[in-house]
Design a protein around this motif. Structure first.
Motif, short mmCIF file in Angstrom:
data_model
loop_
_atom_site.label_atom_id
_atom_site.label_comp_id
_atom_site.label_asym_id
_atom_site.label_seq_id
_atom_site.Cartn_x
_atom_site.Cartn_y
_atom_site.Cartn_z
N ARG A 56 -6.32 -4.49 -56.90
CA ARG A 56 -7.70 -4.99 -56.79
C ARG A 56 -7.80 -6.29 -56.00
O ARG A 56 -8.79 -7.00 -56.08
N ASN A 57 -6.79 -6.63 -55.22
CA ASN A 57 -6.84 -7.82 -54.38
C ASN A 57 -7.58 -7.52 -53.09
O ASN A 57 -7.41 -6.44 -52.49
N GLN A 58 -8.39 -8.46 -52.65
CA GLN A 58 -9.13 -8.31 -51.40
C GLN A 58 -8.30 -8.81 -50.24
O GLN A 58 -7.77 -9.93 -50.27
N ILE A 59 -8.20 -8.00 -49.18
CA ILE A 59 -7.53 -8.40 -47.95
C ILE A 59 -8.54 -8.28 -46.82
O ILE A 59 -9.05 -7.19 -46.55
N VAL A 60 -8.87 -9.41 -46.18
CA VAL A 60 -9.85 -9.42 -45.10
C VAL A 60 -9.12 -9.20 -43.78
O VAL A 60 -8.17 -9.91 -43.46
N SER A 61 -9.58 -8.23 -43.00
CA SER A 61 -8.97 -7.92 -41.71
C SER A 61 -9.54 -8.84 -40.64
O SER A 61 -10.75 -9.06 -40.57
N ASP A 62 -8.65 -9.36 -39.77
CA ASP A 62 -9.11 -10.15 -38.63
C ASP A 62 -8.91 -9.38 -37.33
O ASP A 62 -9.02 -9.95 -36.24
N VAL A 63 -8.63 -8.09 -37.43
CA VAL A 63 -8.38 -7.27 -36.24
C VAL A 63 -9.66 -6.95 -35.49
O VAL A 63 -9.70 -6.97 -34.26
N LEU A 64 -10.73 -6.67 -36.23
CA LEU A 64 -12.01 -6.32 -35.61
C LEU A 64 -13.10 -7.14 -36.29
O LEU A 64 -13.38 -6.96 -37.48
N THR A 65 -13.74 -8.05 -35.55
CA THR A 65 -14.78 -8.91 -36.12
C THR A 65 -16.12 -8.76 -35.42
O THR A 65 -17.10 -9.36 -35.87
N SER A 66 -16.20 -7.97 -34.35
CA SER A 66 -17.48 -7.78 -33.66
C SER A 66 -17.41 -6.50 -32.83
O SER A 66 -16.34 -5.98 -32.54
N LEU A 67 -18.59 -6.00 -32.48
CA LEU A 67 -18.72 -4.87 -31.57
C LEU A 67 -19.84 -5.15 -30.59
O LEU A 67 -20.90 -5.67 -30.98
N PRO A 68 -19.67 -4.81 -29.30
CA PRO A 68 -20.78 -4.96 -28.35
C PRO A 68 -21.88 -3.96 -28.63
O PRO A 68 -21.71 -3.02 -29.41
N GLY A 69 -23.03 -4.13 -27.98
CA GLY A 69 -24.11 -3.17 -28.11
C GLY A 69 -23.65 -1.78 -27.73
O GLY A 69 -23.01 -1.59 -26.69
N PHE A 70 -23.95 -0.79 -28.59
CA PHE A 70 -23.51 0.60 -28.42
C PHE A 70 -21.98 0.72 -28.38
O PHE A 70 -21.45 1.71 -27.90
N GLY A 71 -21.28 -0.30 -28.89
CA GLY A 71 -19.82 -0.28 -28.89
C GLY A 71 -19.25 0.58 -29.99
O GLY A 71 -19.94 0.96 -30.95
N TYR A 72 -17.95 0.87 -29.89
CA TYR A 72 -17.30 1.80 -30.82
C TYR A 72 -15.85 1.37 -31.00
O TYR A 72 -15.19 0.91 -30.06
N ALA A 73 -15.35 1.50 -32.23
CA ALA A 73 -13.95 1.23 -32.52
C ALA A 73 -13.39 2.39 -33.33
O ALA A 73 -14.06 2.93 -34.21
N TRP A 74 -12.14 2.76 -33.02
CA TRP A 74 -11.43 3.82 -33.74
C TRP A 74 -10.05 3.28 -34.06
O TRP A 74 -9.18 3.20 -33.19
N LEU A 75 -9.84 2.87 -35.32
CA LEU A 75 -8.62 2.18 -35.71
C LEU A 75 -8.06 2.79 -36.99
O LEU A 75 -8.82 3.20 -37.88
N SER A 76 -6.74 2.83 -37.09
CA SER A 76 -6.11 3.31 -38.30
C SER A 76 -6.13 2.21 -39.36
O SER A 76 -6.29 1.02 -39.04
#
Length: 676
Positions: A56-76
């Motif tokens: 139950r520990n929270q881990i905050v990811s710093d890998v993806l913090t924003s997306l451009p307009g109409f942007g898309y990310a596909w990450l494992s």
């Protein structure tokens, strides 16, 4: 290899804008999960992604913090949380703006996609319990997404003892158990109602089947509705089967209407089904079951007086060569834009984009292939798609340029006039056997490339007409003028009787032209965009509001530029023609109005003092000017009125409205408005 079917359901329609929950992810030895995040906004968005481990520990990811307009990310999940030794149990994604989030669960040779839930809630409907425990096992997974403990209880339907999810007594706790841990006898359990003491829970269920190498996932998102659509029915029953389910989750017995449509939009069958409170209806369509669902069915609509929950599964027949299996949730709404969050086109993978015209109008649509940065790589237009029709487009056919296939990330479809719903399927080409099939509904949205329609209301009235006065008072008391400003509607009042103050030498013949055009036989008579008529007072505001909202959801056929010199009375109109022109005689009409005037005393016997949108003159007359241009072109008109002659209440509040109307169908196809 096990077959994993995941039913995902967000709890209760209590929405936090920009919060998305993936209650189950595979990572490590169990498999892996890819997370797809689409920004459906033109502006960039910030994102915070948190994973919760088994402690139950929270881990905050710093890998993806924003997306451009109409942007898309596909990450494992491994990419998002690269720290070694961490096993992520579930994921929460937060953004100040709307997103579309999907997860692809992956095991050896298998893939399956479901959409993230968009809220926490205090109730959920878990729609499937596999009763044949010799072949299937059903697991319920549910997370407490808050920082304090809650009590969550599960009530089996129609019969069975209640059970608790003990892990929810702790902050961020996740319970995941085989249903046999809660109930030893499943024979009388069709579905489960889950309820929490707080708005805190997201849940999903999945079941496994050991005999075949198949996987399917299903996201339900806590949606329900009185109009439910099953968008996919596999018509090839030799090789595929389809199962559709809807549940009456209300406390009342209801009669549901099932309408079965062919791919061309033709109605194949209408069936009335009595559904008791809490009952579950199953529609199976395969080689051996074609009585309830007729042959040729492409999609199904279910209408009811109470809200229903629905989902469907489809796949290759048991014992067949292919090993495909997929599920999608029921569709409850549509708009004139669809976001398809999956793409794939290669020698080993294909993607199919399905669009169902659930509106009332024939429409032209445009598909755009988008990259991860929100750029449009290519576009393809499809014309003349009929109401209620269902069309399937392969991605490789929509975008045949193979140089773009690897750059593509997702697909957007923009409609013009109608309302749309759809879904996307992705699978492998395979050789002797196809391994996987994934599917998810398209996210509906608003086509922001379309200029909003302004709706035209025409009112045939008179100051000595009693019912006309009742109508005017109803509109005033319901705040109609404030709720629907001139950016949404333009109101024209025709003073119909000779003793009306607006029945003048300039307006009387034009008024008669318009009354004859519609065949007006009595007053008050009101028209919305020329095609919706109401005669008589009473219920005027609901009539107007419903029809205005319906018409506002559709784009205008013609774009009109209006430029008025109110000092000289010169009116210039530029009519821009659409790419394809409806049949019929199209005319431009222009009216000079007095926007509003309040008399010191009622001028007629109905007691009304304030009048809106009073027609003073029409240019050149009430018949209008015929359009003679061609598709895609522009036709210009220069007209003239006399400001001095029409200045009946100095200083008169002048306005001019121009509209294009199809005289054959009476439909108003575009409106422009300008006030002094």
């Amino acid at each position: 290899m096990k077959r994993l079917l995941i039913f995902f359901m967000m709890i209760s329609p209590f929405f936090f804008a920009g919060d998305y929950y993936l209650p189950e992810v595979l990572n490590g030895e169990s498999g892996q999960t890819h997370v797809g995040i689409l920004n459906p906004n033109r502006d960039a968005v910030t994102i915070e992604i948190s994973g919760y481990d088994t402690d139950r520990n929270q881990i905050v990811s710093d890998v993806l913090t924003s997306l451009p307009g109409f942007g898309y990310a596909w990450l494992s999940v491994g990419d998002l949380f690269p720290a070694s030794g961490v096993t992520i149990s579930w994921i929460h994604i937060n953004s100040a703006s709307d997103l579309d989030v999907v997860a692809q669960l992956e095991m050896t040779g298998q893939k399956s996609v479901y959409r993230a839930s968009t809220a926490l809630g205090n109730e959920a409907y878990l729609p499937h319990i596999a009763k044949n425990t010799n072949m299937f096992s059903t697991t319920i997974s549910a997370v407490n997404g808050t920082s304090s403990g809650v009590t969550t209880i599960m009530q089996p339907k129609p019969f069975g003892n209640s059970a608790f999810i003990e892990e929810h007594g702790q902050a961020y706790g996740k319970g995941s158990e085989n249903v046999l841990e809660y109930w030893s006898d499943l024979s009388e359990i069709n579905w489960v109602y889950m309820q929490s003491t707080e708005t805190a829970v997201a849940a999903m269920e999945y079941f496994t089947y050991n005999e075949e190498n198949k996987m399917a996932a299903l996201g339900l998102n806590a949606q329900k509705g009185k109009k439910l659509r099953f968008l996919h029915v596999a018509t090839d029953t030799t090789n595929f089967w389809t199962g559709m389910v809807y549940i009456n989750v209300s406390a009342y017995e209801v009669t549901a209407t099932e309408t079965y449509y062919g791919a061309a939009g033709n109605v194949l069958k209408v069936h009335e089904q009595v559904v008791p409170a809490g009952a579950k209806v199953t529609l199976l369509f395969d080689a051996n079951n074609q009585d309830r669902v007729p042959a040729g069915t492409a999609w199904v609509e279910v209408n009811s007086l109470v809200s229903m929950v629905g989902y469907e599964l489809f796949g290759s027949v048991n014992g067949g060569t292919d090993q495909t299996f997929a599920g999608i949730e029921g569709s409850y709404s549509g708009m004139n834009r669809l976001y398809y969050p999956l793409w794939g086109a290669s020698s080993s993978e294909w993607t199919g984009f399905i669009a169902v015209n659930i509106g009332e109008l024939t429409d032209d649509v445009t598909f755009y292939l988008m990259d991860v940065d929100g750029n449009e790589l290519a576009s393809t237009q499809k014309l003349g798609l009929e109401p209620n029709s269902k069309t399937v487009f392969l991605g490789a056919d929509l975008f045949p340029d193979t140089n773009l296939w690897e750059q593509g990330a997702w697909v957007r479809m923009d409609g013009a006039k109608s309302q749309w719903a759809g879904f996307v399927l992705r699978g492998d080409h395979g050789g002797d056997m196809r391994d996987y099939l994934v599917g998810v509904n398209a996210l509906p949205g608003k086509n922001d490339n379309i200029k909003p329609r302004v709706v035209l209301i025409e009112d045939f009235s008179a100051s000595n007409c009693g019912p006309c006065g009742s109508m005017d008072r109803e509109l005033d008391e319901s705040n109609f003028w404030e709720n629907y400003p001139t950016t949404a509607k333009v109101f024209i009042r025709y003073g119909t009787w000779s003793n009306d103050p607006y029945y003048t030498t300039h307006s009387s013949s034009d008024m008669r032209d318009r009354a004859d055009f519609y065949g007006v036989g009595g007053i008050p008579t009101m028209l919305v965009d020329g095609i919706y008529e109401k005669v008589g007072a009473g219920g005027v505001y609901p009539f107007f509001s419903t029809r205005i909202d319906q018409r506002r959801a559709l784009p205008a056929d013609y774009d009109i530029d209006l430029n008025v010199n109110f000092e000289s009375g010169e009116v210039n109109v530029a009519v821009h023609y659409p790419g394809s022109i409806q049949s019929g005689t199209h005319r431009l009409r222009v009216a000079v109005l007095e926007t509003e005037y309040t008399f010191s005393a009622p001028p007629g016997s109905n007691g009304v003092r304030t009048f809106h949108g009073n027609m003073l003159d029409m240019l050149p007359n009430g018949v209008g000017s015929e359009l003679t241009g061609s598709a895609g072109g522009t036709q210009n008109f220069q007209l003239q009125y006399s400001p001095d002659a029409l200045n009946i209440h100095p200083p008169t509040k002048f306005a001019v409205v121009a509209w294009v109307q199809n005289d054959t169908t009476k439909e108003v196809m575009g409106v422009a408005y300008q006030e002094k």
